[in-house]
Design an enzyme around this catalytic site. Structure first.
Site, mmCIF file in Angstrom:
data_model
loop_
_atom_site.group_PDB
_atom_site.id
_atom_site.type_symbol
_atom_site.label_atom_id
_atom_site.label_comp_id
_atom_site.label_asym_id
_atom_site.label_seq_id
_atom_site.Cartn_x
_atom_site.Cartn_y
_atom_site.Cartn_z
ATOM 1 N N SER A 131 -36.291 58.420 26.834
ATOM 2 C CA SER A 131 -35.744 59.156 28.299
ATOM 3 C C SER A 131 -35.613 60.700 27.459
ATOM 4 O O SER A 131 -35.227 60.859 26.546
ATOM 5 C CB SER A 131 -34.758 58.675 28.809
ATOM 6 N N TYR A 144 -26.114 55.714 28.474
ATOM 7 C CA TYR A 144 -27.687 55.717 28.704
ATOM 8 C C TYR A 144 -28.170 56.454 27.648
ATOM 9 O O TYR A 144 -29.083 56.231 27.316
ATOM 10 C CB TYR A 144 -27.953 56.303 30.078
#
Length: 269
Positions: A131, A144
């Site tokens: 990501s 995350y």
């Protein structure tokens, strides 16, 4: 030449389904995975295999099933993942363990399972879906970011370790895309009277706006197809809006405090 065989974790929806559908249209033999194939009785985009990336035995069984059916495995796309938000201080530890088990340990289990087959074949490609958030510590998305950053780094290491086997490993780092990740994301509760209450709620609202306004996952699918066509894939492939990709450039060239100030302003902290 026979069709290239592709295995996509988390293939029943979102980015995984878009990638699988697109590659199927391009002539690849695609297998997607889901924890509960029975939940998708009408799914006909490509074949679904039962798999829970958190359990090594489940991983081994799924990989063996694909190799048994197809005779080979050319491309692994580690796409399965979960989201998590919350203040670092207030996020329950069991949720921290769960997100690392899914987003980091899961892809590692998968890579360990497919590498022997790829060595036997004399080559293969692994695409790890990280990501853009994995390149920086984002407020209230710290865990995350940490899981994706860890996967980013392990990919760099494994890429060098497996180079002599003709195996290519690369990171694909999407920005915000319109998927169902927000629906399944764990949110640490906004606690009344918490020291983080106002800032966390404001950041949460901003994050949800970005996901709701995310791009078409088919953009990611086309990028995956391009990567598969390359003889020597690069280490990193960010994909997303210009401003999201620009954030990675700024991260490299700006002093840390200046970049941190940009993030603080963005999240109104």
């Amino acid at each position: 030449m026979d069709k290239k065989v592709v295995l996509i974790t988390g293939g029943s929806s979102g980015i995984g389904k878009s990638v699988g559908t697109y590659l199927t249209e391009k002539g690849f033999k695609v297998y997607g995975t889901t924890r509960n194939p029975d939940n998708y009785p009408d799914f006909d985009s490509f074949e679904l295999v039962q798999l829970d990336v958190k359990h090594p035995e489940s991983v081994s069984n799924a990989v063996s099933e694909v190799i048994s059916k197809a005779g080979r495995l050319d491309v692994l796309i580690n796409n399965a993942g979960v989201g998590i938000t919350g203040p670092v201080e207030e996020t329950p530890h069991e949720e921290i363990l769960n997100v690392f088990d899914t987003n980091f340990n899961g892809p590692v289990h998968m890579m360990k399972a497919v590498l022997p087959q790829m060595r036997k074949q004399g080559g293969g490609l692994i695409i790890n879906t990280t990501s853009i958030a994995g390149y920086m510590g984002l407020p209230f998305r710290g865990y995350y970011s940490a899981t994706k950053g860890a996967l980013n780094i392990i990919t760099e290491a494994l890429r060098m370790e497996t180079k002599k086997f003709g195996i290519s490993i690369t990171n694909l780092a999407p920005g915000d895309f319109a998927t169902n990740i927000a629906a399944g994301r764990y949110h640490a509760p906004v606690t009344k009277g918490s020291a983080y209450e106002e800032e966390y709620q404001r950041s949460l609202d901003l994050m949800n706006e970005h996901v709701d306004a995310g791009g078409d996952p088919m953009v990611v699918a086309k990028k995956v197809y391009q990567i598969i066509q390359k003889k020597k894939p690069k280490v990193h492939y960010p994909v997303g809006e210009f401003t999201q990709r620009l954030s990675l450039v700024l991260k490299k060239i700006l002093p840390d405090r200046v970049y941190e100030k940009l993030l603080l302003n963005h999240y109104k902290l």
